[in-house]
Motif scaffolding. Structure first.
Motif, PDB file in Angstrom:
ATOM      1  N   GLY A  73     -39.647   5.374  12.562  1.00  0.00           N
ATOM      2  CA  GLY A  73     -38.631   6.338  12.968  1.00  0.00           C
ATOM      3  C   GLY A  73     -38.838   7.682  12.305  1.00  0.00           C
ATOM      4  N   LEU A  74     -37.916   8.588  12.604  1.00  0.00           N
ATOM      5  CA  LEU A  74     -37.971   9.946  12.067  1.00  0.00           C
ATOM      6  C   LEU A  74     -36.603  10.361  11.548  1.00  0.00           C
ATOM      7  N   LYS A  98     -35.741  -8.661  24.253  1.00  0.00           N
ATOM      8  CA  LYS A  98     -35.326  -7.304  23.929  1.00  0.00           C
ATOM      9  C   LYS A  98     -36.312  -6.731  22.915  1.00  0.00           C
ATOM     10  N   LYS A  99     -36.697  -5.495  23.143  1.00  0.00           N
ATOM     11  CA  LYS A  99     -37.585  -4.837  22.201  1.00  0.00           C
ATOM     12  C   LYS A  99     -36.895  -4.759  20.852  1.00  0.00           C
ATOM     13  N   TYR A 100     -37.577  -5.184  19.789  1.00  0.00           N
ATOM     14  CA  TYR A 100     -36.984  -5.219  18.460  1.00  0.00           C
ATOM     15  C   TYR A 100     -37.220  -3.904  17.731  1.00  0.00           C
ATOM     16  N   SER A 101     -36.181  -3.401  17.088  1.00  0.00           N
ATOM     17  CA  SER A 101     -36.292  -2.235  16.217  1.00  0.00           C
ATOM     18  C   SER A 101     -35.570  -2.550  14.916  1.00  0.00           C
ATOM     19  N   PRO A 102     -36.292  -2.506  13.784  1.00  0.00           N
ATOM     20  CA  PRO A 102     -35.606  -2.749  12.513  1.00  0.00           C
ATOM     21  C   PRO A 102     -34.538  -1.698  12.230  1.00  0.00           C
ATOM     22  N   MET A 103     -34.626  -0.554  12.896  1.00  0.00           N
ATOM     23  CA  MET A 103     -33.643   0.514  12.715  1.00  0.00           C
ATOM     24  C   MET A 103     -32.290   0.135  13.306  1.00  0.00           C
ATOM     25  N   ILE A 146     -40.203   7.908   8.828  1.00  0.00           N
ATOM     26  CA  ILE A 146     -39.718   6.734   8.103  1.00  0.00           C
ATOM     27  C   ILE A 146     -40.827   5.684   8.189  1.00  0.00           C
ATOM     28  N   ASN A 147     -41.442   5.374   7.046  1.00  0.00           N
ATOM     29  CA  ASN A 147     -42.540   4.411   6.991  1.00  0.00           C
ATOM     30  C   ASN A 147     -42.101   3.165   6.227  1.00  0.00           C
ATOM     31  N   VAL A 148     -42.280   1.998   6.858  1.00  0.00           N
ATOM     32  CA  VAL A 148     -41.926   0.726   6.233  1.00  0.00           C
ATOM     33  C   VAL A 148     -43.132  -0.198   6.325  1.00  0.00           C
ATOM     34  N   ALA A 155     -35.643   9.927   4.688  1.00  0.00           N
ATOM     35  CA  ALA A 155     -36.601   8.992   5.299  1.00  0.00           C
ATOM     36  C   ALA A 155     -36.991   7.897   4.310  1.00  0.00           C
ATOM     37  N   GLU A 156     -37.242   8.272   3.064  1.00  0.00           N
ATOM     38  CA  GLU A 156     -37.607   7.280   2.048  1.00  0.00           C
ATOM     39  C   GLU A 156     -36.443   6.341   1.740  1.00  0.00           C
ATOM     40  N   PHE A 157     -35.227   6.884   1.682  1.00  0.00           N
ATOM     41  CA  PHE A 157     -34.046   6.060   1.402  1.00  0.00           C
ATOM     42  C   PHE A 157     -33.798   5.048   2.504  1.00  0.00           C
ATOM     43  N   ILE A 158     -33.901   5.488   3.753  1.00  0.00           N
ATOM     44  CA  ILE A 158     -33.714   4.571   4.883  1.00  0.00           C
ATOM     45  C   ILE A 158     -34.805   3.496   4.858  1.00  0.00           C
ATOM     46  N   ALA A 159     -36.041   3.895   4.583  1.00  0.00           N
ATOM     47  CA  ALA A 159     -37.144   2.932   4.508  1.00  0.00           C
ATOM     48  C   ALA A 159     -36.892   1.882   3.437  1.00  0.00           C
ATOM     49  N   LYS A 160     -36.422   2.296   2.273  1.00  0.00           N
ATOM     50  CA  LYS A 160     -36.150   1.360   1.182  1.00  0.00           C
ATOM     51  C   LYS A 160     -35.066   0.358   1.577  1.00  0.00           C
ATOM     52  N   ASN A 161     -34.074   0.810   2.349  1.00  0.00           N
ATOM     53  CA  ASN A 161     -33.008  -0.103   2.784  1.00  0.00           C
ATOM     54  C   ASN A 161     -33.486  -1.091   3.819  1.00  0.00           C
ATOM     55  N   ILE A 162     -34.497  -0.749   4.565  1.00  0.00           N
ATOM     56  CA  ILE A 162     -35.064  -1.689   5.543  1.00  0.00           C
ATOM     57  C   ILE A 162     -35.947  -2.699   4.828  1.00  0.00           C
ATOM     58  N   GLU A 163     -36.725  -2.234   3.850  1.00  0.00           N
ATOM     59  CA  GLU A 163     -37.630  -3.120   3.107  1.00  0.00           C
ATOM     60  C   GLU A 163     -36.872  -4.179   2.320  1.00  0.00           C
ATOM     61  N   ASP A 164     -35.675  -3.837   1.805  1.00  0.00           N
ATOM     62  CA  ASP A 164     -34.913  -4.771   0.959  1.00  0.00           C
ATOM     63  C   ASP A 164     -34.224  -5.862   1.710  1.00  0.00           C
TER      64      ASP A 164
END
Length: 177
Positions: free
Chosen positions: A145-146, A47-52, A137-139, A168-177
């Protein structure tokens, strides 16, 4: 499960090549990650992986909170699909693939504000005459994502533009953590 008729051998390093036609159909690009699952009948499922995907529930709650304040449609996408949306256009777009226009915005890492009504193709074959803001959204250096705020009625302002950037920054920070 749908049969493709394609048979591949595993090489001496344990690798298998996914045919170009299948990669193109599933929009799998070079360098992207694939998740590997084992089904109940011991089948291997790729399955194609998406961190989102891991943040889908969080993204839905987060944009619902934003919507109660900005009263404009707000979308969150991954690299391929709209994964969360709040506002009147929710039923029309949830789960839909993103358009080439949005895919190009993602590749260019756009942060964009369109103050005047303009046709925007949100999903292939589905467009709106609207004003809109787009933030990427940059990670870890990758665009994943957008966040989009879109209004078919009112003009976008710098406030909505800043809201998409913050989201976008908030979502990115939650993925990075």
């Amino acid at each position: 499960m749908k049969a493709t008729g394609v048979v591949r051998r595993i090489d001496d390093l344990g690798r298998i090549v996914i045919p170009k036609e299948i990669r193109r159909t599933l929009r799998i690009r070079e360098g992207e990650s694939i998740e590997i699952f084992i089904d109940e009948d011991n089948s291997i499922v790729l399955k194609k992986y998406s961190p989102m995907t891991d943040l889908e529930g969080f993204a839905k709650s987060y944009i619902e909170s934003i919507y109660t304040n900005v009263k404009h449609n707000i979308f969150v996408t991954d690299r391929d699909n709209i994964i969360a949306i709040s506002g009147p256009l929710k039923k029309k777009y949830i789960g839909q693939p993103i358009s080439n226009f949005l895919e190009n915005s993602l590749k260019k890492r756009d942060n964009y504000l369109e103050k005047h009504k303009k046709n925007i193709e949100v999903s292939p074959g589905l467009e709106e005459e609207a004003t809109y803001c787009i933030s990427t959204i940059n990670v870890n250096g990758d665009s994943i994502g957008l966040v989009i705020i879109l209004s078919t009625e009112k003009e976008m302002t710098e406030l909505e533009e800043k809201t998409t950037k913050i989201a976008a920054e908030f979502i990115a920070k939650n993925i990075e953590d």
